[in-house]
Design a protein around this motif. Structure first.
Motif, PDB file in Angstrom:
ATOM      1  N   MET A   1     -21.171 -23.840 -12.820  1.00  0.00           N
ATOM      2  CA  MET A   1     -21.967 -24.348 -11.687  1.00  0.00           C
ATOM      3  C   MET A   1     -21.179 -24.217 -10.391  1.00  0.00           C
ATOM      4  SD  MET A   1     -23.294 -28.221 -11.003  1.00  0.00           S
ATOM      5  CE  MET A   1     -21.793 -28.715 -11.825  1.00  0.00           C
ATOM      6  N   LEU A  92     -36.846 -10.057  -4.231  1.00  0.00           N
ATOM      7  CA  LEU A  92     -37.618  -8.851  -4.559  1.00  0.00           C
ATOM      8  C   LEU A  92     -38.267  -8.275  -3.312  1.00  0.00           C
ATOM      9  CD1 LEU A  92     -37.851 -10.798  -7.306  1.00  0.00           C
ATOM     10  CD2 LEU A  92     -39.142  -8.820  -8.044  1.00  0.00           C
ATOM     11  N   PRO A 103     -42.894 -18.571  -7.191  1.00  0.00           N
ATOM     12  CA  PRO A 103     -42.703 -19.810  -7.968  1.00  0.00           C
ATOM     13  C   PRO A 103     -41.315 -19.913  -8.597  1.00  0.00           C
ATOM     14  CG  PRO A 103     -44.869 -18.908  -8.389  1.00  0.00           C
ATOM     15  CD  PRO A 103     -44.164 -17.904  -7.518  1.00  0.00           C
ATOM     16  N   LEU A 104     -40.813 -18.816  -9.150  1.00  0.00           N
ATOM     17  CA  LEU A 104     -39.480 -18.851  -9.775  1.00  0.00           C
ATOM     18  C   LEU A 104     -38.414 -19.267  -8.776  1.00  0.00           C
ATOM     19  CD1 LEU A 104     -37.324 -18.299 -11.929  1.00  0.00           C
ATOM     20  CD2 LEU A 104     -37.380 -15.881 -11.244  1.00  0.00           C
ATOM     21  N   LEU A 108     -35.975 -22.506  -8.529  1.00  0.00           N
ATOM     22  CA  LEU A 108     -34.514 -22.385  -8.555  1.00  0.00           C
ATOM     23  C   LEU A 108     -33.910 -23.014  -7.301  1.00  0.00           C
ATOM     24  CD1 LEU A 108     -33.972 -18.741  -9.906  1.00  0.00           C
ATOM     25  CD2 LEU A 108     -33.755 -20.903 -11.157  1.00  0.00           C
ATOM     26  N   LEU A 112     -31.174 -26.074  -6.642  1.00  0.00           N
ATOM     27  CA  LEU A 112     -30.025 -25.953  -5.742  1.00  0.00           C
ATOM     28  C   LEU A 112     -30.006 -27.094  -4.731  1.00  0.00           C
ATOM     29  CD1 LEU A 112     -29.784 -22.156  -4.804  1.00  0.00           C
ATOM     30  CD2 LEU A 112     -28.053 -23.563  -5.913  1.00  0.00           C
TER      31      LEU A 112
ATOM     32  N   MET B   1     -25.757 -20.370  -8.728  1.00  0.00           N
ATOM     33  CA  MET B   1     -26.035 -21.396  -9.743  1.00  0.00           C
ATOM     34  C   MET B   1     -26.296 -20.748 -11.099  1.00  0.00           C
ATOM     35  SD  MET B   1     -29.187 -24.027  -9.933  1.00  0.00           S
ATOM     36  CE  MET B   1     -30.157 -22.710  -9.248  1.00  0.00           C
ATOM     37  N   ILE B   2     -27.228 -19.815 -11.133  1.00  0.00           N
ATOM     38  CA  ILE B   2     -27.398 -19.063 -12.373  1.00  0.00           C
ATOM     39  C   ILE B   2     -26.853 -17.663 -12.127  1.00  0.00           C
ATOM     40  CG2 ILE B   2     -29.421 -20.403 -13.038  1.00  0.00           C
ATOM     41  CD1 ILE B   2     -31.098 -17.923 -12.378  1.00  0.00           C
ATOM     42  N   GLU B   7     -30.862 -14.408 -13.829  1.00  0.00           N
ATOM     43  CA  GLU B   7     -31.936 -14.116 -12.871  1.00  0.00           C
ATOM     44  C   GLU B   7     -32.770 -12.928 -13.345  1.00  0.00           C
ATOM     45  OE1 GLU B   7     -32.725 -14.959  -9.314  1.00  0.00           O
ATOM     46  OE2 GLU B   7     -34.105 -13.243  -9.185  1.00  0.00           O
ATOM     47  N   LEU B  10     -34.994 -13.872 -16.302  1.00  0.00           N
ATOM     48  CA  LEU B  10     -36.156 -14.663 -15.896  1.00  0.00           C
ATOM     49  C   LEU B  10     -37.224 -13.779 -15.254  1.00  0.00           C
ATOM     50  CD1 LEU B  10     -34.320 -17.839 -14.558  1.00  0.00           C
ATOM     51  CD2 LEU B  10     -35.989 -17.759 -16.431  1.00  0.00           C
ATOM     52  N   ARG B  11     -36.789 -12.867 -14.391  1.00  0.00           N
ATOM     53  CA  ARG B  11     -37.758 -11.956 -13.781  1.00  0.00           C
ATOM     54  C   ARG B  11     -38.489 -11.179 -14.854  1.00  0.00           C
ATOM     55  NH1 ARG B  11     -34.686  -8.551  -9.105  1.00  0.00           N
ATOM     56  NH2 ARG B  11     -33.438 -10.260  -8.263  1.00  0.00           N
ATOM     57  N   ILE B  14     -40.957 -13.378 -16.955  1.00  0.00           N
ATOM     58  CA  ILE B  14     -42.101 -13.787 -16.136  1.00  0.00           C
ATOM     59  C   ILE B  14     -43.062 -12.610 -15.957  1.00  0.00           C
ATOM     60  CG2 ILE B  14     -42.800 -14.437 -13.791  1.00  0.00           C
ATOM     61  CD1 ILE B  14     -40.263 -16.260 -13.789  1.00  0.00           C
ATOM     62  N   THR B  33     -39.621  -5.426 -11.676  1.00  0.00           N
ATOM     63  CA  THR B  33     -38.718  -6.538 -11.369  1.00  0.00           C
ATOM     64  C   THR B  33     -37.530  -6.125 -10.502  1.00  0.00           C
ATOM     65  OG1 THR B  33     -37.491  -6.109 -13.414  1.00  0.00           O
ATOM     66  CG2 THR B  33     -39.281  -7.724 -13.516  1.00  0.00           C
ATOM     67  N   GLU B  34     -37.410  -4.808 -10.230  1.00  0.00           N
ATOM     68  CA  GLU B  34     -36.311  -4.306  -9.409  1.00  0.00           C
ATOM     69  C   GLU B  34     -34.938  -4.609 -10.030  1.00  0.00           C
ATOM     70  OE1 GLU B  34     -36.799  -5.436  -5.281  1.00  0.00           O
ATOM     71  OE2 GLU B  34     -38.968  -5.262  -5.480  1.00  0.00           O
ATOM     72  N   PHE B 119     -34.365 -27.266 -16.042  1.00  0.00           N
ATOM     73  CA  PHE B 119     -34.677 -25.998 -16.713  1.00  0.00           C
ATOM     74  C   PHE B 119     -35.450 -26.223 -18.006  1.00  0.00           C
ATOM     75  CE2 PHE B 119     -30.759 -23.809 -14.641  1.00  0.00           C
ATOM     76  CZ  PHE B 119     -31.484 -23.657 -13.472  1.00  0.00           C
ATOM     77  N   LEU B 127     -44.642 -20.777 -13.763  1.00  0.00           N
ATOM     78  CA  LEU B 127     -44.029 -19.884 -12.774  1.00  0.00           C
ATOM     79  C   LEU B 127     -44.858 -18.634 -12.514  1.00  0.00           C
ATOM     80  CD1 LEU B 127     -40.333 -20.168 -13.974  1.00  0.00           C
ATOM     81  CD2 LEU B 127     -41.455 -21.433 -12.134  1.00  0.00           C
TER      82      LEU B 127
END
Lengths: 128, 128
Positions: A1, A92, A103-104, A108, A112, B1-2, B7, B10-11, B14, B33-34, B119, B127
């Motif tokens: 963290m 993105l 939303p993601l 997040l 934070l 943080m993550i 990341e 998650l992309r 989703i 998602t790039e 989480f 999301l």
DNA sequence: ATAAATCTGGATATGCATATCCAATTTTAA
DNA sequence: TTAAAATTGGATATGCATATCCAGATTTAT
């Protein structure tokens, strides 16, 4: 963290808060906090530049807190060495929501924000 | 943080949740998602091993979610690729409190706990 | 059967956080 | 004034997360 660097910085300032009276050398802080002395030296330089601690060069020199422990927050210390980065815009490019957060990333960033608030509201005095 | 890896994961999931019907190839997910395709490939392998997604090899193959988005949490996804590490014991050796956490690490771990809870309580469905 | 599309897994490259080393500078005490 | 103790800052090394590449294995459609 938090980064290793931030962890080291927190250990250092907390130890300095415990020894408020005197100025402590890098070696003294390194021994007490189990931080590699050469790396700690850099961390203390960052804390000095950020105005969290004072440095005193020469014989009998060392470091000391600028303010009393009640007035220094965990956030101040972390920010000095490894600033937290909030999510300002969606990473993105090809997105329908433009620069607004999807939303993601909204979720997040809210985590934070909560973390930042926790750090802002914790002073060194509470950690002795 | 993550981490960047989390990341990306998650992309990916989703996006897969948005296209629930069909199986998506690495390339399709990478484009949407790039995420660098070669790296995404590794991330998808991790998600497969962790049982979050299914892989289908061969022509018309690809990846699909194992469970409906309502039943997959952000925690599940992060844990699959880059598990959160709570603070179990104080990292310092020379300490008076033994393996118990000192005030600093108690505080840091409670922030970790709050993050973990956030989480755990967020599903992919929320999301979209 | 064959060719094309796709995942798999190992080897390798890159970049950044972490860590070390040392010569130069500053200050104190005697 | 000198020697010792200490910070400063630049150069360099190390390790891990991130990223790339490719040959092999698998499956589908024809």
């Amino acid at each position: 963290m938090i980064s290793q660097t931030a962890e080291y910085a927190l250990r250092a300032v907390i130890h300095m808060a415990k020894c408020r009276e005197s100025s402590l050398s890098t070696r003294q802080i390194a021994d007490a906090t189990e931080v590699p002395i050469a790396y700690l030296s850099k961390v203390l330089q960052s804390l000095t530049k950020a105005g969290v601690i004072h440095s005193h060069r020469g014989l009998k020199g060392g470091f000391s807190l600028v303010k009393p422990p009640e007035d220094i927050t965990v956030y101040d210390v972390i920010n000095a060495v490894d600033p937290m980065k909030r999510i300002e815009s969606c990473p993105l490019k090809n997105t329908s929501h433009g620069k607004n957060l999807c939303p993601l990333h909204r979720r997040l960033d809210s985590v934070l924000e909560a973390t930042e608030n926790a750090f802002r509201s914790t002073t060194l005095a509470e950690l002795l």
